[in-house]
Design a protein around this motif. Structure first.
Motif, PDB file in Angstrom:
ATOM      1  N   MET A   1       0.866  -1.166   0.000  1.00  0.00           N
ATOM      2  CA  MET A   1       0.000   0.000   0.000  1.00  0.00           C
ATOM      3  C   MET A   1       0.907   1.220   0.000  1.00  0.00           C
ATOM      4  N   GLY A   2       0.652   2.150  -0.904  1.00  0.00           N
ATOM      5  CA  GLY A   2       1.437   3.361  -0.969  1.00  0.00           C
ATOM      6  C   GLY A   2       1.106   4.304   0.165  1.00  0.00           C
ATOM      7  N   ALA A   3       1.945   5.323   0.332  1.00  0.00           N
ATOM      8  CA  ALA A   3       1.761   6.271   1.435  1.00  0.00           C
ATOM      9  C   ALA A   3       0.407   6.978   1.363  1.00  0.00           C
ATOM     10  N   GLU A   4       0.006   7.389   0.168  1.00  0.00           N
ATOM     11  CA  GLU A   4      -1.276   8.093   0.036  1.00  0.00           C
ATOM     12  C   GLU A   4      -2.450   7.183   0.390  1.00  0.00           C
ATOM     13  N   ASP A   5      -2.374   5.930  -0.072  1.00  0.00           N
ATOM     14  CA  ASP A   5      -3.437   4.977   0.259  1.00  0.00           C
ATOM     15  C   ASP A   5      -3.472   4.696   1.755  1.00  0.00           C
ATOM     16  N   LEU A   6      -2.277   4.581   2.386  1.00  0.00           N
ATOM     17  CA  LEU A   6      -2.236   4.342   3.825  1.00  0.00           C
ATOM     18  C   LEU A   6      -2.835   5.513   4.580  1.00  0.00           C
ATOM     19  N   VAL A   7      -2.520   6.729   4.178  1.00  0.00           N
ATOM     20  CA  VAL A   7      -3.063   7.920   4.836  1.00  0.00           C
ATOM     21  C   VAL A   7      -4.584   7.914   4.745  1.00  0.00           C
ATOM     22  N   GLN A   8      -5.106   7.663   3.547  1.00  0.00           N
ATOM     23  CA  GLN A   8      -6.560   7.646   3.363  1.00  0.00           C
ATOM     24  C   GLN A   8      -7.193   6.523   4.174  1.00  0.00           C
ATOM     25  N   SER A   9      -6.600   5.351   4.091  1.00  0.00           N
ATOM     26  CA  SER A   9      -7.125   4.209   4.829  1.00  0.00           C
ATOM     27  C   SER A   9      -7.070   4.461   6.329  1.00  0.00           C
ATOM     28  N   ALA A  10      -5.964   5.035   6.804  1.00  0.00           N
ATOM     29  CA  ALA A  10      -5.814   5.294   8.237  1.00  0.00           C
ATOM     30  C   ALA A  10      -6.842   6.301   8.723  1.00  0.00           C
ATOM     31  N   GLY A  11      -7.011   7.399   7.997  1.00  0.00           N
ATOM     32  CA  GLY A  11      -7.989   8.405   8.406  1.00  0.00           C
ATOM     33  C   GLY A  11      -9.395   7.836   8.453  1.00  0.00           C
ATOM     34  N   THR A  12      -9.750   7.085   7.420  1.00  0.00           N
ATOM     35  CA  THR A  12     -11.079   6.483   7.350  1.00  0.00           C
ATOM     36  C   THR A  12     -11.261   5.434   8.440  1.00  0.00           C
ATOM     37  N   THR A  13     -10.243   4.604   8.633  1.00  0.00           N
ATOM     38  CA  THR A  13     -10.346   3.520   9.602  1.00  0.00           C
ATOM     39  C   THR A  13     -10.364   4.045  11.032  1.00  0.00           C
ATOM     40  N   VAL A  14      -9.522   5.031  11.333  1.00  0.00           N
ATOM     41  CA  VAL A  14      -9.522   5.605  12.685  1.00  0.00           C
ATOM     42  C   VAL A  14     -10.907   6.134  13.028  1.00  0.00           C
ATOM     43  N   VAL A  15     -11.495   6.895  12.126  1.00  0.00           N
ATOM     44  CA  VAL A  15     -12.822   7.464  12.383  1.00  0.00           C
ATOM     45  C   VAL A  15     -13.866   6.347  12.484  1.00  0.00           C
ATOM     46  N   ALA A  16     -13.810   5.374  11.598  1.00  0.00           N
ATOM     47  CA  ALA A  16     -14.787   4.280  11.635  1.00  0.00           C
ATOM     48  C   ALA A  16     -14.670   3.465  12.923  1.00  0.00           C
ATOM     49  N   LEU A  17     -13.448   3.234  13.390  1.00  0.00           N
ATOM     50  CA  LEU A  17     -13.249   2.433  14.599  1.00  0.00           C
ATOM     51  C   LEU A  17     -13.751   3.145  15.855  1.00  0.00           C
ATOM     52  N   MET A  18     -13.913   4.450  15.784  1.00  0.00           N
ATOM     53  CA  MET A  18     -14.382   5.213  16.950  1.00  0.00           C
ATOM     54  C   MET A  18     -15.761   4.756  17.424  1.00  0.00           C
ATOM     55  N   ALA A  19     -16.531   4.178  16.526  1.00  0.00           N
ATOM     56  CA  ALA A  19     -17.892   3.761  16.871  1.00  0.00           C
ATOM     57  C   ALA A  19     -17.974   2.248  17.095  1.00  0.00           C
ATOM     58  N   THR A  20     -16.829   1.607  17.402  1.00  0.00           N
ATOM     59  CA  THR A  20     -16.813   0.153  17.573  1.00  0.00           C
ATOM     60  C   THR A  20     -16.289  -0.235  18.950  1.00  0.00           C
ATOM     61  N   ASP A  21     -16.381  -1.529  19.236  1.00  0.00           N
ATOM     62  CA  ASP A  21     -15.860  -2.073  20.490  1.00  0.00           C
ATOM     63  C   ASP A  21     -14.335  -2.055  20.538  1.00  0.00           C
ATOM     64  N   ALA A  22     -13.685  -1.898  19.403  1.00  0.00           N
ATOM     65  CA  ALA A  22     -12.217  -1.899  19.352  1.00  0.00           C
ATOM     66  C   ALA A  22     -11.633  -0.507  19.624  1.00  0.00           C
ATOM     67  N   TRP A  23     -12.476   0.480  19.906  1.00  0.00           N
ATOM     68  CA  TRP A  23     -12.000   1.848  19.980  1.00  0.00           C
ATOM     69  C   TRP A  23     -10.981   2.098  21.087  1.00  0.00           C
ATOM     70  N   GLN A  24     -11.213   1.629  22.297  1.00  0.00           N
ATOM     71  CA  GLN A  24     -10.304   1.955  23.402  1.00  0.00           C
ATOM     72  C   GLN A  24      -8.883   1.455  23.126  1.00  0.00           C
ATOM     73  N   THR A  25      -8.780   0.251  22.606  1.00  0.00           N
ATOM     74  CA  THR A  25      -7.459  -0.302  22.278  1.00  0.00           C
ATOM     75  C   THR A  25      -6.825   0.470  21.134  1.00  0.00           C
ATOM     76  N   THR A  26      -7.615   0.781  20.129  1.00  0.00           N
ATOM     77  CA  THR A  26      -7.113   1.539  18.979  1.00  0.00           C
ATOM     78  C   THR A  26      -6.635   2.914  19.422  1.00  0.00           C
ATOM     79  N   ARG A  27      -7.431   3.574  20.230  1.00  0.00           N
ATOM     80  CA  ARG A  27      -7.092   4.910  20.738  1.00  0.00           C
ATOM     81  C   ARG A  27      -5.758   4.876  21.477  1.00  0.00           C
ATOM     82  N   ALA A  28      -5.589   3.899  22.354  1.00  0.00           N
ATOM     83  CA  ALA A  28      -4.345   3.783  23.118  1.00  0.00           C
ATOM     84  C   ALA A  28      -3.154   3.558  22.183  1.00  0.00           C
ATOM     85  N   GLY A  29      -3.342   2.750  21.149  1.00  0.00           N
ATOM     86  CA  GLY A  29      -2.265   2.503  20.193  1.00  0.00           C
ATOM     87  C   GLY A  29      -1.894   3.736  19.389  1.00  0.00           C
TER      88      GLY A  29
END
Length: 143
Positions: A1-29
């Protein structure tokens, strides 16, 4: 995955994970990663994650997809700056997000943006591309 794709994926995934059960662990990481790469900003990022989560939940309740996309773009910019400060952090970030997604049941995993691959070859070159895992075994040619 290129840098631009990773940035887009990361931004989208971070926001999406905020509404899931995995959020606290993700936030800490995410905070730990920021603390390692840009320690001066770690507390600010921790606060921003909490604020973004509140905004996301409100936007989802109101069906406001434009606000959700604005939040994603905000995190694309933050991740871009993080990776500019330490390009080697891309691997850690990708692993953190992949682990968080994998910890959720398949139906609860947030969608990822599509991966766009492009390559050019000449002569006898070989190109191997994958949007995810790829295992290559060449046999029978003495390789």
């Amino acid at each position: 995955m290129g840098a631009e794709d990773l940035v887009q994926s990361a931004g989208t995934t971070v926001v999406a994970l905020m509404a899931t059960d995995a959020w606290q662990t993700t936030r800490a990481g995410i905070v730990a990663l920021w603390r390692r790469v840009r320690p001066v900003q770690a507390d600010e990022i921790e606060l921003a994650l909490g604020e973004t989560r509140e905004e996301l939940l409100a936007a989802r309740r109101n069906g406001d997809e434009d606000s959700v996309h604005d939040l994603e773009r905000d995190w694309w910019r933050r991740v871009t700056r993080l990776l500019a400060a330490d390009p080697d952090a891309a691997h850690d970030l990708a692993a953190l997000l992949a682990e968080a997604r994998a910890s959720l049941p398949p139906e609860a995993r947030p969608d990822l943006p599509p991966v766009h691959l492009q390559a050019r070859a000449s002569g006898n070159a070989h190109i191997y591309q994958a949007g995810r895992d790829q295992h290559i075994g060449r046999r029978g040619r003495g390789d």
